[in-house]
Design an enzyme around this catalytic site. Structure first.
Site, short mmCIF file in Angstrom:
data_model
loop_
_atom_site.label_atom_id
_atom_site.label_comp_id
_atom_site.label_asym_id
_atom_site.label_seq_id
_atom_site.Cartn_x
_atom_site.Cartn_y
_atom_site.Cartn_z
N ASN A 201 4.75 13.20 37.61
CA ASN A 201 6.04 13.60 38.19
C ASN A 201 5.79 14.31 39.52
OD1 ASN A 201 8.76 13.92 38.41
ND2 ASN A 201 8.96 15.51 36.85
N ASP B 117 13.01 25.65 46.78
CA ASP B 117 12.35 25.90 45.49
C ASP B 117 12.48 27.36 45.07
OD1 ASP B 117 11.68 23.31 45.26
OD2 ASP B 117 9.59 23.54 45.85
N GLU C 46 12.53 17.90 39.84
CA GLU C 46 11.96 17.55 38.54
C GLU C 46 13.05 17.23 37.53
OE1 GLU C 46 10.70 19.43 40.69
OE2 GLU C 46 8.52 19.63 40.48
N LYS D 197 2.59 22.29 35.91
CA LYS D 197 2.79 21.52 37.14
C LYS D 197 2.27 22.28 38.37
CE LYS D 197 6.15 18.27 38.79
NZ LYS D 197 5.97 18.22 40.21
N HIS E 95 8.83 23.18 35.63
CA HIS E 95 8.08 24.44 35.71
C HIS E 95 8.91 25.58 36.26
CE1 HIS E 95 6.92 23.37 40.10
NE2 HIS E 95 7.81 22.50 39.68
N ARG E 96 9.74 25.30 37.26
CA ARG E 96 10.48 26.40 37.88
C ARG E 96 11.57 26.94 36.96
NH1 ARG E 96 7.83 27.05 42.13
NH2 ARG E 96 7.09 25.27 43.32
N ASP F 216 -0.01 18.26 39.07
CA ASP F 216 0.28 17.49 40.28
C ASP F 216 -0.97 17.27 41.13
OD1 ASP F 216 2.81 17.46 39.34
OD2 ASP F 216 3.75 18.23 41.16
#
Ligand SMILES: Nc1ncnc2c1ncn2[C@@H]1O[C@H](COP(=O)(O)OP(=O)(O)OP(=O)(O)O)[C@@H](O)[C@H]1O
Ligand SMILES: Nc1ccn([C@H]2C[C@H](O)[C@@H](COP(=O)(O)O)O2)c(=O)n1
Length: 695
Positions: A103, A347, A375, A450, A422-423, A52
């Protein structure tokens, strides 16, 4: 970073260690844009190095900023950004520029607002998922000002076309209304861009609906202040950008470590860290406190996700903190189930869903509708993947309830789909602490790039596996059978470490020869003593250093092979090299090639392969290999040498070369490397529990 198709994490048991977190994504991309809009050069330290931020940096270069990365090896994440002083260069303003933003919502949204006000021609696009992430509320707000923005695909979503509007035509008198209940990034985008046009008069933004994720707006306001812009905030509903606003570079700024990334290590400490023991001088044991220490962010952070600390404490984590560190111990165990409104930590709240797997009841996470437009649809994704592990999950429009697997037997081995998110990947790595001792497969592990490219490496540095659970694949066989080639390819495919045990004997043979020690039984203990003093370093591409000297080529000669064979027949030498070989067994796994990997060094390895080929084929292949390296040789000599070596390796008294009883035999005389590798991987896959569980 692991760029493999999947990463199998073996069962984990405890955690202990210090982890340096990467810079915050939210702060990094905000600071980048503000530096770009300022005049002069801003040096940004500890910038996050991720997908990012890379797309943002590329976009800024396209907008005419000078971007220079520090070449100081100790400060590779420092960047010097020379901004455009709030104005596009005339040549750039006149032509159309296409920006690809991957993204990265933290790039797409603020850049849309800034570019719409800067007055140029732009087309902004991203990956397919970016084109499903709404931006209509921001575009509506900008259109109220008179900005010209068109949708190039679906109404309300990127890609977008932006066209210039004369400053005089912008309608700045009436307040601009923006929705605050879908994503706070729209308001952030306006707050960061409107100082561009708040020259003669105040510009006012009014928020329609309840503003979500206020902590992210707090970050925006704090950073704007660092860049000389003070915005009047009335109850989070009305914001005034004052007349005469001008971006002023602070010249130097440090990016805090990412508080959302900290959540995985806070959870790790809460789930895994516990009291341990170590041997003491009296021959007994002393109890040690196993803690996880997170460096780079402390409880006073400006990032909203730092409030994850409170949520983790509510679940039982014992956390202490300093100005830029957090220390986590396991507190209440099992963890405490919670019922929590997570609107303030959208998040990091995903990490609570993973912690819920270890709680004493049903955890409810509320007010998380924003997960659906991230995402991926994170609400759906988390529900599907948590169920794969055996949890009972209820997925509401804006909430999730998670009941952990009822008991040890109810846990299932799962292959976690990560949805390019990613999370999701980082959260589910925590499932490897399951009480059933099951491994967890994370598909597409590189999606962590990311925000945290080194996440799995950082995790592996802080955790300990259940004893014996780090997998080892042994590939033994005679010389030039292809062991090294196949082992390296298998290791690469799985993201495992590689042990070329033959190299250790080759290095020992070389060191003995150089020291003038004859290689025979009489001098065995002298050679073994030499091993204790050798400083060996293995690098990429088969590079080997002995006491700092590159000996990669020296150990690959036929003479070195023969000396290795001689030295390896000495029991004292073999014994002296055992620990060095065991030390290679590290997370996430090991592929070991040699002569006694499966029989002596790793007798309990879950997969053993005995790789062979006819002497004629092996001599032919070795000949080709040497000729390609420019080393002269004849096939006949090579065949005689390798048969002599085979004979000594197979007939020595200690650890002779033979196939382990439970080894698969693979004769690759008539088989290409790819097929041999595929065969080993297929045997390995059949040993894994994942496919069976989900079939
Ligand atoms: N199946 C195969 N088909 C053709 N060539 C192969 C095959 N497997 C390996 N080779 C080639 O044979 C040569 C010897 O292979 P490699 O060095 O991997 O063998 P090794 O068993 O590790 O040898 P050593 O025991 O001496 O270290 C290499 O050049 C390799 O590319
Ligand atoms: N596990 C091992 C590995 C190697 N050796 C000895 C025998 C070989 O002839 C010599 C060199 O090995 P190579 O690099 O050719 O694989 O080292 C051994 O005894 N045990």
């Amino acid at each position: 970073m692991f760029s493999t198709a999947f990463l199998d994490i073996p069962a984990l048991q405890s955690a202990h260690g210090e982890v340096q977190l990467p810079g915050s994504k939210s702060i990094s991309n905000r600071v980048l844009l503000l530096a770009a809009l300022s005049s002069g050069t801003t040096t940004i330290h500890d910038l996050l190095d991720s997908d990012d931020t890379q797309v943002m940096l590329r976009a800024l270069e396209q907008l005419g900023c000078a971007v220079v990365r520090s070449t100081d090896p100790a400060h590779l994440n420092s960047y010097h950004i020379t901004g455009i002083a709030g104005q596009l260069a005339p040549a750039l303003a006149a032509r159309s520029t296409a920006l690809f933003l991957g993204n990265a919502g933290t790039a797409m949204r603020p850049l849309t607002a800034a570019l719409a006000l800067l007055g140029g021609h732009f087309e902004m696009s991203g990956v397919p998922r970016m084109h499903e992430r709404p931006i209509g509320d921001l575009v509506d707000a900008l259109r109220q000002l008179g900005c010209k923005i068109d949708y190039l695909g679906n109404e309300g979503f990127p890609p977008l076309r932006i066209q210039p509007v004369a400053a005089a035509q912008l309608q700045l008198n009436a307040p601009i209304t923006v929705r605050g209940d879908v994503s706070s990034q729209f308001l952030t985008a306006l707050l960061m861009a409107l100082p561009l046009v708040a020259k003669q008069q105040d510009v006012v933004i009014e928020v329609a609906g309840e503003l979500i994720s206020k902590p992210y707006i707090h970050i925006t306001l704090e950073l704007l202040k660092r860049f000389g812009i003070d915005i009047h905030n009335e109850q989070w509903q009305r914001f005034t950008v004052r007349a005469g606003s001008r971006y002023q570079s602070p010249h130097e700024i440090h990016v805090e470590a990412d508080a959302s990334s900290a959540s995985y290590f806070i959870a790790l400490g809460a789930i895994a860290a516990s009291k341990g023991s170590k041997p003491n001088a009296q021959g007994g044991t002393t109890s040690v406190d196993r803690v996880v220490k997170v460096m780079g962010v402390g409880a006073q952070s400006i990032q909203g996700d730092i409030r994850f600390v409170e949520a983790a404490r509510a679940m039982g984590a014992a956390i202490t903190s300093g100005p830029n560190w957090l220390e986590i111990r396991r507190g209440t165990w099992p963890l405490q189930a919670i019922d929590m409104d997570c609107n303030h930590i959208p998040d990091a709240a995903m990490t609570l869903a993973a912690m819920a797997l270890y709680a004493n009841g049903t955890t409810t996470l509320r007010n998380i509708a924003s997960w659906r437009v991230k995402e991926t649809d994170r609400l759906a994704a988390m529900a599907i993947e948590l169920r794969k592990l055996g949890a009972v999950v209820e997925e509401g429009a804006d909430y999730l309830t998670i009941t952990p697997p009822a008991n040890r037997e109810a846990w299932k081995p799962a292959s976690i789909h990560t949805y390019d998110d990613h999370r999701v990947a980082m959260c589910f790595s925590l499932a490897a602490f399951n009480p059933a001792g099951l491994p967890v497969r994370i598909e597409d592990p590189k999606c962590v790039a990311k925000t945290f490219p080194g996440y799995f490496e950082a995790m592996f540095s802080a955790v300990r596996a259940v004893p014996g659970s780090v997998p080892v694949i042994c590939i033994d066989g005679p010389t030039a059978s292809g062991k090294g080639t196949v082992a390296a390819a298998v290791a690469e495919h799985l993201g495992y470490h590689l042990l070329d045990s033959g190299a250790l004997y080759r290095i020992t043979g070389l060191a003995a020869t150089r020291a003038g020690i004859p290689i025979d039984a009489e001098h065995a203990s002298q050679i073994a003593a030499l091993i204790a003093q050798m400083d060996i370093q293995f690098g990429a591409d088969q590079q080997v250093r002995l006491d700092g000297e590159d000996i990669s080529l020296a150990i690959r000669s036929e003479e070195a092979g023969m000396n290795a064979s001689l030295v390896s027949a000495l029991p004292a030498v073999r014994q002296a090299l055992v620990q060095a070989q065991h030390d290679f067994r590290q997370l996430p796994g090991l592929v070991a090639d040699g002569r006694d990997m499966g029989t002596v060094i790793f007798p309990l390895a879950p997969l053993k392969v005995y790789l062979t080929a006819s002497a004629a084929k092996r001599a032919e292949r070795r000949h080709k290999q040497l000729i390609e390296k420019g080393i002269p040789a004849t096939i006949a000599d090579l065949r005689a040498d390798l048969e002599a070596r085979d004979s000594r390796d197979m007939n020595r008294a200690t650890a002779p070369l033979h196939a382990a009883q439970d080894a698969f035999l693979l004769d690759n005389s008539e088989m290409g490397v790819d097929n041999a590798v595929a065969q080993v991987l297929s045997w390995w896959e059949k040993r894994q529990p994942f496919g069976k569980a989900q079939a």
